[in-house]
Scaffold this motif. Sequence first.
Motif, PDB file in Angstrom:
ATOM      1  N   HIS A 108     -29.518  26.939  13.070  1.00  0.00           N
ATOM      2  CA  HIS A 108     -28.105  26.633  13.295  1.00  0.00           C
ATOM      3  C   HIS A 108     -27.401  27.839  13.902  1.00  0.00           C
ATOM      4  N   ASP A 109     -26.575  27.602  14.925  1.00  0.00           N
ATOM      5  CA  ASP A 109     -25.644  28.598  15.454  1.00  0.00           C
ATOM      6  C   ASP A 109     -26.389  29.865  15.888  1.00  0.00           C
ATOM      7  N   ASN A 136     -25.838  22.747  15.842  1.00  0.00           N
ATOM      8  CA  ASN A 136     -24.825  23.316  16.741  1.00  0.00           C
ATOM      9  C   ASN A 136     -25.005  24.812  16.965  1.00  0.00           C
ATOM     10  N   GLY A 137     -25.194  25.183  18.214  1.00  0.00           N
ATOM     11  CA  GLY A 137     -25.355  26.590  18.557  1.00  0.00           C
ATOM     12  C   GLY A 137     -25.258  26.802  20.052  1.00  0.00           C
ATOM     13  N   GLY A 138     -25.141  28.067  20.434  1.00  0.00           N
ATOM     14  CA  GLY A 138     -24.963  28.416  21.838  1.00  0.00           C
ATOM     15  C   GLY A 138     -26.275  28.509  22.577  1.00  0.00           C
ATOM     16  N   PHE A 140     -26.908  27.626  25.467  1.00  0.00           N
ATOM     17  CA  PHE A 140     -26.668  28.004  26.861  1.00  0.00           C
ATOM     18  C   PHE A 140     -25.374  28.817  26.915  1.00  0.00           C
ATOM     19  N   PRO A 141     -25.422  30.069  27.351  1.00  0.00           N
ATOM     20  CA  PRO A 141     -24.195  30.877  27.406  1.00  0.00           C
ATOM     21  C   PRO A 141     -23.078  30.213  28.213  1.00  0.00           C
ATOM     22  N   GLU A 142     -23.446  29.434  29.226  1.00  0.00           N
ATOM     23  CA  GLU A 142     -22.419  28.829  30.080  1.00  0.00           C
ATOM     24  C   GLU A 142     -21.638  27.727  29.377  1.00  0.00           C
ATOM     25  N   THR A 143     -22.137  27.218  28.244  1.00  0.00           N
ATOM     26  CA  THR A 143     -21.401  26.179  27.519  1.00  0.00           C
ATOM     27  C   THR A 143     -20.817  26.691  26.210  1.00  0.00           C
ATOM     28  N   HIS A 144     -21.139  27.925  25.845  1.00  0.00           N
ATOM     29  CA  HIS A 144     -20.641  28.469  24.577  1.00  0.00           C
ATOM     30  C   HIS A 144     -19.153  28.808  24.697  1.00  0.00           C
ATOM     31  N   ARG A 145     -18.356  28.307  23.766  1.00  0.00           N
ATOM     32  CA  ARG A 145     -16.910  28.529  23.795  1.00  0.00           C
ATOM     33  C   ARG A 145     -16.476  29.229  22.516  1.00  0.00           C
ATOM     34  N   PRO A 146     -16.576  30.557  22.473  1.00  0.00           N
ATOM     35  CA  PRO A 146     -16.238  31.285  21.245  1.00  0.00           C
ATOM     36  C   PRO A 146     -14.766  31.143  20.888  1.00  0.00           C
ATOM     37  N   ASP A 241     -17.362  19.650  17.508  1.00  0.00           N
ATOM     38  CA  ASP A 241     -17.365  21.109  17.439  1.00  0.00           C
ATOM     39  C   ASP A 241     -16.823  21.682  18.746  1.00  0.00           C
ATOM     40  N   PRO A 242     -15.723  22.479  18.701  1.00  0.00           N
ATOM     41  CA  PRO A 242     -15.185  23.026  19.945  1.00  0.00           C
ATOM     42  C   PRO A 242     -16.034  24.152  20.527  1.00  0.00           C
ATOM     43  N   ILE A 243     -16.927  24.732  19.731  1.00  0.00           N
ATOM     44  CA  ILE A 243     -17.744  25.852  20.194  1.00  0.00           C
ATOM     45  C   ILE A 243     -18.985  25.359  20.925  1.00  0.00           C
ATOM     46  N   SER A 244     -19.707  24.448  20.300  1.00  0.00           N
ATOM     47  CA  SER A 244     -20.979  23.991  20.888  1.00  0.00           C
ATOM     48  C   SER A 244     -21.243  22.538  20.508  1.00  0.00           C
ATOM     49  N   GLY A 245     -20.264  21.695  20.776  1.00  0.00           N
ATOM     50  CA  GLY A 245     -20.367  20.287  20.423  1.00  0.00           C
ATOM     51  C   GLY A 245     -20.950  19.438  21.532  1.00  0.00           C
ATOM     52  N   ALA A 246     -20.315  18.300  21.811  1.00  0.00           N
ATOM     53  CA  ALA A 246     -20.854  17.339  22.773  1.00  0.00           C
ATOM     54  C   ALA A 246     -21.052  17.953  24.159  1.00  0.00           C
ATOM     55  N   HIS A 247     -20.214  18.897  24.548  1.00  0.00           N
ATOM     56  CA  HIS A 247     -20.361  19.509  25.871  1.00  0.00           C
ATOM     57  C   HIS A 247     -21.664  20.309  25.972  1.00  0.00           C
ATOM     58  N   MET A 248     -22.090  20.930  24.864  1.00  0.00           N
ATOM     59  CA  MET A 248     -23.368  21.643  24.880  1.00  0.00           C
ATOM     60  C   MET A 248     -24.527  20.653  25.001  1.00  0.00           C
ATOM     61  N   VAL A 249     -24.442  19.530  24.282  1.00  0.00           N
ATOM     62  CA  VAL A 249     -25.506  18.526  24.335  1.00  0.00           C
ATOM     63  C   VAL A 249     -25.618  17.943  25.742  1.00  0.00           C
TER      64      VAL A 249
END
Length: 300
Positions: A108-109, A136-138, A140-146, A241-249
């Motif tokens: 995780h993360d 949920n985790g980063g 891909f750096p390009e999708t990670h939203r800290p 998850d705003p950090i690594s949710g559906a957009h990361m998937v």
Amino acid sequence: MAITEIPLCVWRQRGHSFEFRGQAIRYWATGQGEPLLLIHGFPTAAWDWHYLWQPLALRYRVIACDMLGFGDSAKPREHEYSLLEQADLQQALLQHLGIDAPVHLLAHDYGDSVAQELLARHYEDRSEIASCVFLNGGLFPETHRPVLTQKLLLSPLGWMLGRAFSREGLAKIFGQIFGPQTRPSESALDDFWSLVNANGGVRILHKLIGYIPERRAQRDRWVSAMQRGEVPLRVIDGAVDPISGAHMVERYRELIPDPDTVLLTDIGHYPQTEAPVQVLQHYLAFRENLELPPQQLACS
């Protein structure tokens, strides 16, 4: 499917210690069967897995530790923390326990990055990974939203922010990244904070946050490992998850061949505590699919 919480005070009593490069590391191990290594996220600890611990231990030999700088493990102030070293730690723990069989990973993360490193080492013949499931985790750096606090910890004044970080700050962040109906209770927040603050943890938060640029440096190597396709992978992800949710998937599905992904509606960044029953069901289904015999071709 019954899920039983393990109170933090009980969890702590069940832990063990071993030494890694001169530092005391707390770990937990139970159950029998194929080894399953659970790798926690930032800024919390192995207790994140307490809902899943007993159900998984009925099927597997379950192992987890508080990584260096986290939870009840040592938190040296002058140390340069690294995801690569945390992968070394996981391998040292397995060696300490005498495990030489291929290991399944559930991460995780921050732990996702450690798992990615172990996966890359698998293809370099430096580890043996049987499967890997990412929460949920980063990846891909390009999708990670800290969140803002993470960005500030990365700044030159990060050390000041870390020292001023408080339970209230943790509660505010968790209020942003958990699902709207699955936020932690006040008691759970007390326990999370106890683990973050143990052994002077707030004084090293600005050092731990160095994992974000390290992810960027290792990005191509780690993504290439995921794209190899020889080790079975699955993503189980809290969608809101705003950090690594559906957009990361979505990015995972673009980059990884034959992607195996599960999105949990209305769940945030900590699916193993927000929706443990769902995570358990999807994890066990993944493992059961690995165990299915290959289809036999009919002969005439």
